[in-house]
Design a protein around this motif. Structure first.
Motif, short mmCIF file in Angstrom:
data_model
loop_
_atom_site.label_atom_id
_atom_site.label_comp_id
_atom_site.label_asym_id
_atom_site.label_seq_id
_atom_site.Cartn_x
_atom_site.Cartn_y
_atom_site.Cartn_z
N ILE A 111 0.86 -1.19 0.00
CA ILE A 111 0.00 0.00 0.00
C ILE A 111 0.89 1.23 0.00
O ILE A 111 1.71 1.41 0.91
N ALA A 112 0.77 2.06 -1.01
CA ALA A 112 1.61 3.26 -1.10
C ALA A 112 1.36 4.17 0.10
O ALA A 112 0.22 4.31 0.54
N PRO A 113 2.43 4.77 0.65
CA PRO A 113 2.25 5.65 1.82
C PRO A 113 1.20 6.73 1.60
O PRO A 113 0.45 7.06 2.52
N ILE A 114 1.15 7.28 0.40
CA ILE A 114 0.20 8.36 0.13
C ILE A 114 -1.24 7.85 0.21
O ILE A 114 -2.18 8.63 0.43
N ALA A 115 -1.43 6.52 0.04
CA ALA A 115 -2.78 5.95 0.13
C ALA A 115 -3.30 5.98 1.56
O ALA A 115 -4.51 5.86 1.79
N TRP A 116 -2.41 6.15 2.53
CA TRP A 116 -2.81 6.24 3.93
C TRP A 116 -3.29 7.65 4.31
O TRP A 116 -3.79 7.85 5.42
N VAL A 117 -3.13 8.62 3.41
CA VAL A 117 -3.46 10.00 3.73
C VAL A 117 -4.92 10.17 4.16
O VAL A 117 -5.19 10.79 5.20
N PRO A 118 -5.91 9.68 3.39
CA PRO A 118 -7.31 9.87 3.84
C PRO A 118 -7.57 9.25 5.21
O PRO A 118 -8.27 9.83 6.04
N PHE A 119 -7.00 8.07 5.45
CA PHE A 119 -7.17 7.39 6.73
C PHE A 119 -6.53 8.22 7.85
O PHE A 119 -7.12 8.41 8.92
N ALA A 120 -5.32 8.73 7.60
CA ALA A 120 -4.62 9.54 8.60
C ALA A 120 -5.37 10.83 8.88
O ALA A 120 -5.43 11.30 10.02
N ALA A 121 -5.97 11.42 7.83
CA ALA A 121 -6.72 12.66 8.01
C ALA A 121 -7.96 12.42 8.87
O ALA A 121 -8.32 13.26 9.70
N LEU A 122 -8.60 11.27 8.68
CA LEU A 122 -9.78 10.95 9.49
C LEU A 122 -9.40 10.74 10.95
O LEU A 122 -10.13 11.14 11.86
N TRP A 123 -8.28 10.13 11.20
CA TRP A 123 -7.85 9.84 12.56
C TRP A 123 -7.28 11.06 13.27
O TRP A 123 -7.58 11.31 14.42
N PHE A 124 -6.41 11.80 12.56
CA PHE A 124 -5.62 12.83 13.24
C PHE A 124 -5.88 14.25 12.75
O PHE A 124 -5.33 15.20 13.32
N GLY A 125 -6.65 14.42 11.69
CA GLY A 125 -6.86 15.76 11.15
C GLY A 125 -5.56 16.33 10.62
O GLY A 125 -4.78 15.63 9.96
N THR A 126 -5.30 17.60 10.93
CA THR A 126 -4.07 18.24 10.45
C THR A 126 -3.00 18.29 11.55
O THR A 126 -2.05 19.05 11.45
N GLY A 127 -3.16 17.49 12.59
CA GLY A 127 -2.17 17.46 13.66
C GLY A 127 -0.93 16.70 13.25
O GLY A 127 -0.81 16.20 12.12
N ILE A 128 -0.02 16.54 14.19
CA ILE A 128 1.27 15.90 13.89
C ILE A 128 1.13 14.39 13.69
O ILE A 128 1.94 13.77 13.01
N GLY A 129 0.07 13.81 14.24
CA GLY A 129 -0.09 12.35 14.16
C GLY A 129 -0.26 11.84 12.74
O GLY A 129 0.29 10.78 12.40
N GLY A 130 -1.01 12.56 11.90
CA GLY A 130 -1.24 12.11 10.53
C GLY A 130 0.04 11.98 9.72
O GLY A 130 0.34 10.90 9.17
N PRO A 131 0.84 13.05 9.61
CA PRO A 131 2.10 12.93 8.88
C PRO A 131 3.04 11.87 9.44
O PRO A 131 3.71 11.16 8.69
N ILE A 132 3.10 11.74 10.77
CA ILE A 132 3.97 10.72 11.36
C ILE A 132 3.52 9.32 10.95
O ILE A 132 4.35 8.45 10.63
N MET A 133 2.22 9.11 10.92
CA MET A 133 1.70 7.81 10.50
C MET A 133 2.08 7.51 9.05
O MET A 133 2.46 6.39 8.71
N ILE A 134 2.00 8.52 8.19
CA ILE A 134 2.31 8.33 6.77
C ILE A 134 3.80 8.11 6.56
O ILE A 134 4.22 7.28 5.74
N ILE A 135 4.63 8.86 7.30
CA ILE A 135 6.08 8.64 7.24
C ILE A 135 6.41 7.22 7.69
O ILE A 135 7.22 6.52 7.06
#
Length: 261
Positions: A111-135
């Motif tokens: 699964i490409a990291p960028i494919a996790w973006v919608p999921f990360a946005a739902l979980w963390f919004g624009t906080g630090i957690g979303g980008p960390i999850m994708i990284i």
């Protein structure tokens, strides 16, 4: 002497390539074939880059945005290393754990990291957690795979000798597998860092309110190509520094083990 000449030749050829690229870029920008708004000259981009170092844009200077991005990268990459390397070593030693984890890992790692973006946005919004999850999603697979391979290709004689001495499993992992797998692990970290840094920028383009990716999005909204390209230069510089540091660590470790000159 031969090594010095090769280094000098590589530097010369690299300089020629860079100068040729900048010359072609300048000619194309000045030719009018592409509007200057969308293809500014290298001089304009360099001027904007220097300006952004000390002047705020999108709530921060270029250094502020790069620092925010680096903190996110450190969090996601560090988490990937802390989980991926030990898990890879354990999977390389314990067959049962390998059989349990491998099917799930093989399904998720494609699964490409960028494919996790919608999921990360739902979980963390624009906080630090979303980008960390994708990284983490981008950096984790190379850490695990290279640690696993390093553990699998340990010299069997070392393992046999340790077993004859009655070495327990955990000590075998820490004193036999880990030292032998270090070159493979470091090589994996270079790949992991590159993928993690790329994943970070992709995440910041969508789910961040600070960082270099966010600054580039704001530059796009203001139709400021020089700002966008300045961000790209910053991304390239930081990525190069990260790779140089890891490459130096890899060379030092290999030299210490007598595998490099």
């Amino acid at each position: 002497m031969t090594r010095i000449l090769k280094t000098d030749n590589a530097f010369l050829l690299g300089t020629i390539g860079l100068c040729s690229f900048l010359a072609l870029w300048t000619l194309l920008s000045l030719s009018g074939l592409v509007p200057r708004l969308f293809l500014p000259s290298p001089v304009e981009v360099a001027g904007r880059f220097i300006h952004l170092l000390s002047h705020r844009f999108a709530d921060g200077t270029l250094l502020d945005h790069l620092w925010a991005s680096m903190l996110r990268f450190a969090g996601g990459f560090g988490l990937a290393v802390l989980i991926g390397v030990p898990l890879g070593l354990l999977m390389g030693w314990f067959r049962l754990l390998d059989d349990i984890v491998t099917p799930l890992f093989d399904a998720v790692r494609f699964i490409a990291p960028i494919a996790w973006v919608p999921f990360a946005a739902l979980w963390f919004g624009t906080g630090i957690g979303g980008p960390i999850m994708i990284i983490f999603a981008g950096a984790f697979p190379p850490c695990l795979i290279n640690a696993y391979r390093g553990a699998k290709f340990v010299d069997p004689r070392l393992i046999e000798a340790a077993r004859m001495l009655g070495t327990p499993d955990l000590r075998m992992i820490s004193e036999v597998l880990l030292p032998s797998a270090v070159p493979s692990i470091i090589a994996g970290l270079r790949i992991s860092a590159g993928l993690g840094w790329q994943s970070l920028v992709g995440a910041e383009l969508i789910v961040a309110s600070t960082g270099i990716g966010y600054m580039m999005v704001q530059g796009q909204g203001n139709v400021s190509t020089t700002t966008v390209m300045s961000g790209m230069i910053g991304i390239g510089i930081i990525g190069l520094v990260i790779d140089i540091v890891l490459r130096g660590a890899e060379t030092a470790i290999l030299r210490r083990r007598g595998l490099a000159t």
